[in-house]
Enzyme design. Sequence first.
Site, mmCIF file in Angstrom:
data_model
loop_
_atom_site.group_PDB
_atom_site.id
_atom_site.type_symbol
_atom_site.label_atom_id
_atom_site.label_comp_id
_atom_site.label_asym_id
_atom_site.label_seq_id
_atom_site.Cartn_x
_atom_site.Cartn_y
_atom_site.Cartn_z
ATOM 1 N N TRP A 112 0.826 -1.213 0.000
ATOM 2 C CA TRP A 112 0.000 0.000 0.000
ATOM 3 C C TRP A 112 0.853 1.253 0.000
ATOM 4 O O TRP A 112 0.538 2.220 -0.698
ATOM 5 C CB TRP A 112 -0.985 -0.018 1.171
ATOM 6 C CG TRP A 112 -1.967 -1.140 1.072
ATOM 7 C CD1 TRP A 112 -2.125 -2.172 1.953
ATOM 8 C CD2 TRP A 112 -2.921 -1.383 0.017
ATOM 9 N NE1 TRP A 112 -3.117 -3.016 1.514
ATOM 10 C CE2 TRP A 112 -3.620 -2.561 0.331
ATOM 11 C CE3 TRP A 112 -3.242 -0.702 -1.162
ATOM 12 C CZ2 TRP A 112 -4.628 -3.088 -0.485
ATOM 13 C CZ3 TRP A 112 -4.243 -1.231 -1.977
ATOM 14 C CH2 TRP A 112 -4.922 -2.398 -1.634
ATOM 15 N N ASP B 20 -1.576 6.379 6.542
ATOM 16 C CA ASP B 20 -2.676 5.493 6.159
ATOM 17 C C ASP B 20 -2.868 4.519 7.311
ATOM 18 O O ASP B 20 -1.995 3.699 7.599
ATOM 19 C CB ASP B 20 -2.281 4.756 4.870
ATOM 20 C CG ASP B 20 -3.285 3.687 4.446
ATOM 21 O OD1 ASP B 20 -4.264 3.453 5.168
ATOM 22 O OD2 ASP B 20 -3.057 3.084 3.376
ATOM 23 N N LYS C 160 -11.933 -2.039 6.780
ATOM 24 C CA LYS C 160 -11.112 -2.978 7.524
ATOM 25 C C LYS C 160 -11.611 -3.080 8.962
ATOM 26 O O LYS C 160 -11.881 -4.156 9.448
ATOM 27 C CB LYS C 160 -9.637 -2.541 7.515
ATOM 28 C CG LYS C 160 -9.070 -2.271 6.115
ATOM 29 C CD LYS C 160 -8.968 -3.519 5.252
ATOM 30 C CE LYS C 160 -8.851 -3.236 3.762
ATOM 31 N NZ LYS C 160 -7.655 -2.562 3.317
HETATM 32 C C1 LIG Z 1 -7.144 -2.063 2.039
HETATM 33 C C2 LIG Z 1 -6.108 -1.029 2.159
HETATM 34 C C3 LIG Z 1 -5.967 0.006 1.200
HETATM 35 C C4 LIG Z 1 -6.830 0.087 -0.026
HETATM 36 O O1 LIG Z 1 -8.118 0.446 0.312
HETATM 37 P P1 LIG Z 1 -9.222 0.757 -0.800
HETATM 38 O O2 LIG Z 1 -10.311 1.354 0.020
HETATM 39 O O3 LIG Z 1 -9.582 -0.535 -1.441
HETATM 40 O O4 LIG Z 1 -8.653 1.712 -1.786
HETATM 41 C C5 LIG Z 1 -5.010 0.965 1.425
HETATM 42 N N1 LIG Z 1 -4.211 0.924 2.500
HETATM 43 C C6 LIG Z 1 -4.311 -0.052 3.426
HETATM 44 C C7 LIG Z 1 -3.396 -0.046 4.599
HETATM 45 C C8 LIG Z 1 -5.251 -1.053 3.280
HETATM 46 O O5 LIG Z 1 -5.344 -2.022 4.210
#
Ligand SMILES: *Cc1c(COP(=O)(O)O)cnc(C)c1O
Length: 360
Positions: free
Chosen positions: A101, A171, A195
């Site tokens: 990511w 993030d 998540k």
């Molecule tokens: C799942 C995830 C993403 C991507 O998320 P989307 O909403 O599908 O764009 C980005 N960063 C992390 C840490 C993730 O777990």
Amino acid sequence: MGRVYNFSAGPAVLPEEVLKEAADEMLDYRGTGMSVMEMSHRSKPFEQIITEAEQDLRDLMNIPDNYKVLFLQGGASQQFAMIPMNLMKNRVADYIVTGQWAKKAAKEAEKYGKVNRIASSEDQTFSYIPDCSDLPVSEDADYVYICENNTIYGTKFKELPNTKGKTLVADVSSCFLSEPVDVTKYGIIYGGVQKNIGPAGVVIVIIREDLITEDVLPGTPTMLAYKTHADAKSLYNTPPAYGIYICGKVFKWIKSQGGLEAMKEKNEKKAKVLYDFLDQSRLFKGTVVPKDRSLMNVPFVTGDADLDAKFVKEAKEAGLENLKGHRTVGGMRASIYNAMPAEGVVALVDFMKRFEEENL
Ligand SMILES: *Cc1c(COP(=O)(O)O)cnc(C)c1O
């Protein structure tokens, strides 16, 4: 069939109480005679839903007044572009690459300016967090970027990097509300909610006010300027209304559980059950350096791809679902987010013990 223990990395398990409440309110939300899905985002009941959701999140995370809370769309991935578009005044940013990511975020930012990858753990398949106490932070960097919990690899920053005064952008998709945070250490904290918080379709951005300006990169779409959404209190256009409603319920659920301190305690206990088993197992082993282990995502392997596949299949038959590792890593991964009950982790470990006896 009843409910299973769902170890999916995302979209992921939600608290059963929340799902039941939402089901009760599905046809008639509190006497309005309609579902939240069917009501105007400018209506009084929805105004109350979004206002309360924001307030509950502020309470949980202790978010200071000089930070805005935005409920946006486009997933975490859209932030990979939105962040540089809004923050790259010097067109320079530093990225710490600890997994797929962060790697994707860095690549996207390269469309807008110079990206310095000041640390990486790719040399060891992202199985650790690099020492970030004294990195070569760029003089003119607009921000330093991290992915705080690496969903795929199961690592977590236990200490934030020393950004040498630069704005930290994080993030936190897969560790959102899993433990207390000091918001003041960040310029932006953001995450897709699918998540650990709610249904896919909502991304929450917590952003310090001085980072919200009209001075964005030329060509930035109106919808991708933080100011658009901050000025309109996340109601510039139709927001992901039903998703926000569920997030709000999850915030109240976390409050009822005792807040983030209590979440952390529960998450530590749950993770310990699984890591303790892995550390003494003769068949399974964890793939992450112990000091950098995530409380949320726990990857493990047997070392034999066929046996891994057998495990995933038999676990599913036993009501333990979505244990297959990410397609780029293989093996297994148990995501044990806030809403995963302790009994689910115990059931998983019991099953692993049995499988070990039968297959060793
Ligand atoms: C799942 C995830 C993403 C991507 O998320 P989307 O909403 O599908 O764009 C980005 N960063 C992390 C840490 C993730 O777990």
